[in-house]
Scaffold this motif. Structure first.
Motif, mmCIF file in Angstrom:
data_model
loop_
_atom_site.group_PDB
_atom_site.id
_atom_site.type_symbol
_atom_site.label_atom_id
_atom_site.label_comp_id
_atom_site.label_asym_id
_atom_site.label_seq_id
_atom_site.Cartn_x
_atom_site.Cartn_y
_atom_site.Cartn_z
ATOM 1 N N VAL A 152 27.057 9.469 24.303
ATOM 2 C CA VAL A 152 28.370 10.069 24.568
ATOM 3 C C VAL A 152 29.165 9.174 25.495
ATOM 4 O O VAL A 152 28.605 8.371 26.262
ATOM 5 C CB VAL A 152 28.241 11.481 25.185
ATOM 6 C CG1 VAL A 152 27.552 12.415 24.204
ATOM 7 C CG2 VAL A 152 27.483 11.430 26.507
ATOM 8 N N THR A 153 30.474 9.313 25.421
ATOM 9 C CA THR A 153 31.373 8.513 26.244
ATOM 10 C C THR A 153 32.644 9.312 26.506
ATOM 11 O O THR A 153 33.073 10.093 25.642
ATOM 12 C CB THR A 153 31.724 7.182 25.551
ATOM 13 O OG1 THR A 153 32.525 6.373 26.414
ATOM 14 C CG2 THR A 153 32.475 7.416 24.254
ATOM 15 N N PRO A 154 33.251 9.166 27.701
ATOM 16 C CA PRO A 154 34.539 9.837 27.942
ATOM 17 C C PRO A 154 35.655 9.124 27.181
ATOM 18 O O PRO A 154 35.659 7.889 27.070
ATOM 19 C CB PRO A 154 34.719 9.713 29.458
ATOM 20 C CG PRO A 154 33.902 8.516 29.841
ATOM 21 C CD PRO A 154 32.749 8.466 28.892
ATOM 22 N N VAL A 155 36.584 9.895 26.641
ATOM 23 C CA VAL A 155 37.705 9.325 25.892
ATOM 24 C C VAL A 155 38.973 10.085 26.238
ATOM 25 O O VAL A 155 38.926 11.223 26.711
ATOM 26 C CB VAL A 155 37.476 9.415 24.364
ATOM 27 C CG1 VAL A 155 36.254 8.618 23.933
ATOM 28 C CG2 VAL A 155 37.353 10.862 23.912
ATOM 29 N N GLN A 156 40.102 9.456 26.013
ATOM 30 C CA GLN A 156 41.376 10.161 26.138
ATOM 31 C C GLN A 156 41.488 11.128 24.961
ATOM 32 O O GLN A 156 41.294 10.753 23.807
ATOM 33 C CB GLN A 156 42.543 9.174 26.123
ATOM 34 C CG GLN A 156 42.612 8.304 27.361
ATOM 35 C CD GLN A 156 43.858 7.441 27.378
ATOM 36 O OE1 GLN A 156 44.507 7.247 26.361
ATOM 37 N NE2 GLN A 156 44.196 6.919 28.550
ATOM 38 N N ASP A 157 41.796 12.380 25.264
ATOM 39 C CA ASP A 157 41.849 13.411 24.233
ATOM 40 C C ASP A 157 43.033 14.327 24.506
ATOM 41 O O ASP A 157 42.989 15.174 25.401
ATOM 42 C CB ASP A 157 40.549 14.216 24.226
ATOM 43 C CG ASP A 157 40.485 15.213 23.084
ATOM 44 O OD1 ASP A 157 41.521 15.420 22.418
ATOM 45 O OD2 ASP A 157 39.406 15.786 22.851
ATOM 46 N N PRO A 158 44.111 14.167 23.726
ATOM 47 C CA PRO A 158 45.303 14.997 23.969
ATOM 48 C C PRO A 158 45.075 16.472 23.684
ATOM 49 O O PRO A 158 45.862 17.322 24.124
ATOM 50 C CB PRO A 158 46.339 14.408 23.007
ATOM 51 C CG PRO A 158 45.536 13.719 21.946
ATOM 52 C CD PRO A 158 44.320 13.206 22.641
ATOM 53 N N THR A 159 44.006 16.811 22.965
ATOM 54 C CA THR A 159 43.726 18.220 22.690
ATOM 55 C C THR A 159 42.971 18.891 23.830
ATOM 56 O O THR A 159 42.822 20.111 23.845
ATOM 57 C CB THR A 159 42.904 18.376 21.399
ATOM 58 O OG1 THR A 159 41.589 17.836 21.594
ATOM 59 C CG2 THR A 159 43.569 17.653 20.245
ATOM 60 N N SER A 160 42.508 18.103 24.804
ATOM 61 C CA SER A 160 41.773 18.656 25.940
ATOM 62 C C SER A 160 42.742 19.107 27.030
ATOM 63 O O SER A 160 43.770 18.448 27.268
ATOM 64 C CB SER A 160 40.818 17.602 26.512
ATOM 65 O OG SER A 160 40.298 18.009 27.770
ATOM 66 N N PRO A 161 42.445 20.210 27.711
ATOM 67 C CA PRO A 161 43.340 20.681 28.785
ATOM 68 C C PRO A 161 43.543 19.650 29.880
ATOM 69 O O PRO A 161 44.583 19.643 30.549
ATOM 70 C CB PRO A 161 42.625 21.924 29.317
ATOM 71 C CG PRO A 161 41.757 22.380 28.198
ATOM 72 C CD PRO A 161 41.331 21.136 27.486
ATOM 73 N N ILE A 162 42.554 18.782 30.092
ATOM 74 C CA ILE A 162 42.680 17.772 31.148
ATOM 75 C C ILE A 162 42.957 16.385 30.589
ATOM 76 O O ILE A 162 43.027 15.405 31.345
ATOM 77 C CB ILE A 162 41.403 17.742 32.017
ATOM 78 C CG1 ILE A 162 40.176 17.371 31.175
ATOM 79 C CG2 ILE A 162 41.202 19.071 32.722
ATOM 80 C CD1 ILE A 162 38.910 17.169 31.995
ATOM 81 N N GLY A 163 43.137 16.282 29.263
ATOM 82 C CA GLY A 163 43.464 14.994 28.656
ATOM 83 C C GLY A 163 42.280 14.070 28.472
ATOM 84 O O GLY A 163 42.428 12.956 27.985
ATOM 85 N N ILE A 164 41.112 14.528 28.882
ATOM 86 C CA ILE A 164 39.895 13.735 28.751
ATOM 87 C C ILE A 164 38.846 14.572 28.017
ATOM 88 O O ILE A 164 38.676 15.760 28.288
ATOM 89 C CB ILE A 164 39.329 13.307 30.131
ATOM 90 C CG1 ILE A 164 40.345 12.445 30.881
ATOM 91 C CG2 ILE A 164 38.009 12.545 29.963
ATOM 92 C CD1 ILE A 164 40.597 11.098 30.244
ATOM 93 N N GLY A 165 38.145 13.933 27.081
ATOM 94 C CA GLY A 165 37.086 14.622 26.363
ATOM 95 C C GLY A 165 35.812 13.809 26.357
ATOM 96 O O GLY A 165 35.788 12.662 26.807
ATOM 97 N N ILE A 166 34.752 14.419 25.859
ATOM 98 C CA ILE A 166 33.474 13.725 25.726
ATOM 99 C C ILE A 166 33.176 13.585 24.237
ATOM 100 O O ILE A 166 33.098 14.585 23.509
ATOM 101 C CB ILE A 166 32.329 14.508 26.414
ATOM 102 C CG1 ILE A 166 32.641 14.689 27.897
ATOM 103 C CG2 ILE A 166 31.007 13.772 26.224
ATOM 104 C CD1 ILE A 166 32.728 13.400 28.673
ATOM 105 N N ASP A 167 33.035 12.353 23.806
ATOM 106 C CA ASP A 167 32.796 12.059 22.387
ATOM 107 C C ASP A 167 31.423 11.460 22.174
ATOM 108 O O ASP A 167 30.871 10.780 23.063
ATOM 109 C CB ASP A 167 33.836 11.072 21.857
ATOM 110 C CG ASP A 167 35.128 11.752 21.461
ATOM 111 O OD1 ASP A 167 35.393 12.865 21.945
ATOM 112 O OD2 ASP A 167 35.881 11.153 20.668
#
Length: 274
Positions: A152-167
């Motif tokens: 897994v790695t952190p990524v920018q995710d516009p669908t996340s409330p904090i703009g960061i997701g785990i992929d």
């Protein structure tokens, strides 16, 4: 030419046009040629639309219109909504084809223009099922999609409330043997460069009511699959596509390694529903 002759010619032309229109109006409905559906190809996790290149080329060469959907890989419900919006841009009937995680996405699409689903080495979840729990190693052993073959790695995710997701992603050292062991090293290396990471949320979200309960569906099982075990695929196929299941000796990446088999199932779905 006198006026009477001109009048007769005009009267004849008008009568001919009227008869032609009348003939078209009363022609039996079956006389009209059937509309070839547009095939929409939906990729899954750890891949992108390029994984459909061979399938798309073969279908196009056979005169079948094809579109590929750039799956966001963020969440089942969100990706299904994005696919539904994409389908709204297509006129006429549609055949949806989902590979891997893409199968869960097409299962959650309820578009009246979709005449058939085709699952390719894919998840076909029932309502309330969670993909990660479907990969139960006790009931369905054989998946190699476990750490360290998936990380897994952190990524920018516009669908996340904090703009960061785990992929999640498959490291290069494991990609060939886990995802596509039946292609050449060079092809596997190219596939790795096209890999899209997938949000962990996508594997942890309960699926909604499945479209395959009302839409005719087909399933292509990959018997050498090291991602979704063949036994799990057969279970899902038995629910979603009873009597419409075919098996092929291939890895998880059957659209790349066995595009001929994928095309054959898609054509079967088109023939049965057009």
């Amino acid at each position: 030419m006198n006026s009477r002759s001109t009048y007769r010619r005009r009267l004849f032309a008008a009568a001919t046009a009227f008869l032609a229109i009348t003939a078209m109006a009363v022609a039996p409905a079956g006389a009209a040629p059937s509309t070839t559906p547009t095939v929409v190809l939906v990729h899954g996790a750890f891949a992108d639309s390029s994984s459909w290149a061979k399938v798309s080329e073969e279908l196009s060469a056979q005169g079948i219109p094809v579109r590929t959907f750039d799956n966001p890989l963020r969440s089942v419900s969100g990706d299904a909504a994005s696919l539904t919006a994409f389908l709204a841009t297509i006129d006429g009937p549609i055949v949806l084809v989902g590979h891997s995680y893409g199968g869960s996405v097409i299962s959650n699409v309820h578009d009246p223009d979709v005449t058939a689903n085709v699952f390719v080495s894919a998840f076909a979840p029932a309502e309330g099922e969670i993909l990660q729990l479907l990969l139960n190693p006790i009931m369905y052993p054989g998946s190699l999609l476990l750490p360290p073959a998936v990380l897994v790695t952190p990524v920018q995710d516009p669908t996340s409330p904090i703009g960061i997701g785990i992929d999640g992603f498959i490291p290069e050292v494991f990609f060939h043997q886990v995802f596509a062991q039946d292609v050449s090293p060079a092809v596997a290396a190219d596939m790795y460069t096209h890999q899209k990471t997938a949000a962990l949320q996508a594997n942890l979200e309960p699926s909604g009511p499945p479209s395959w309960t009302r839409t005719p569906s087909w399933y292509l099982v990959s018997t050498q699959d090291r991602v979704i075990p063949p036994a799990l695929q057969r279970m899902m196929a038995g629910r979603a596509a009873p009597g419409r299941t075919v098996e092929v000796a291939s890895s998880h990446a059957s659209p790349v390694s066995r595009p001929d088999s994928v095309v054959a199932v898609v054509r079967e779905a088109i023939a049965a529903t057009s």
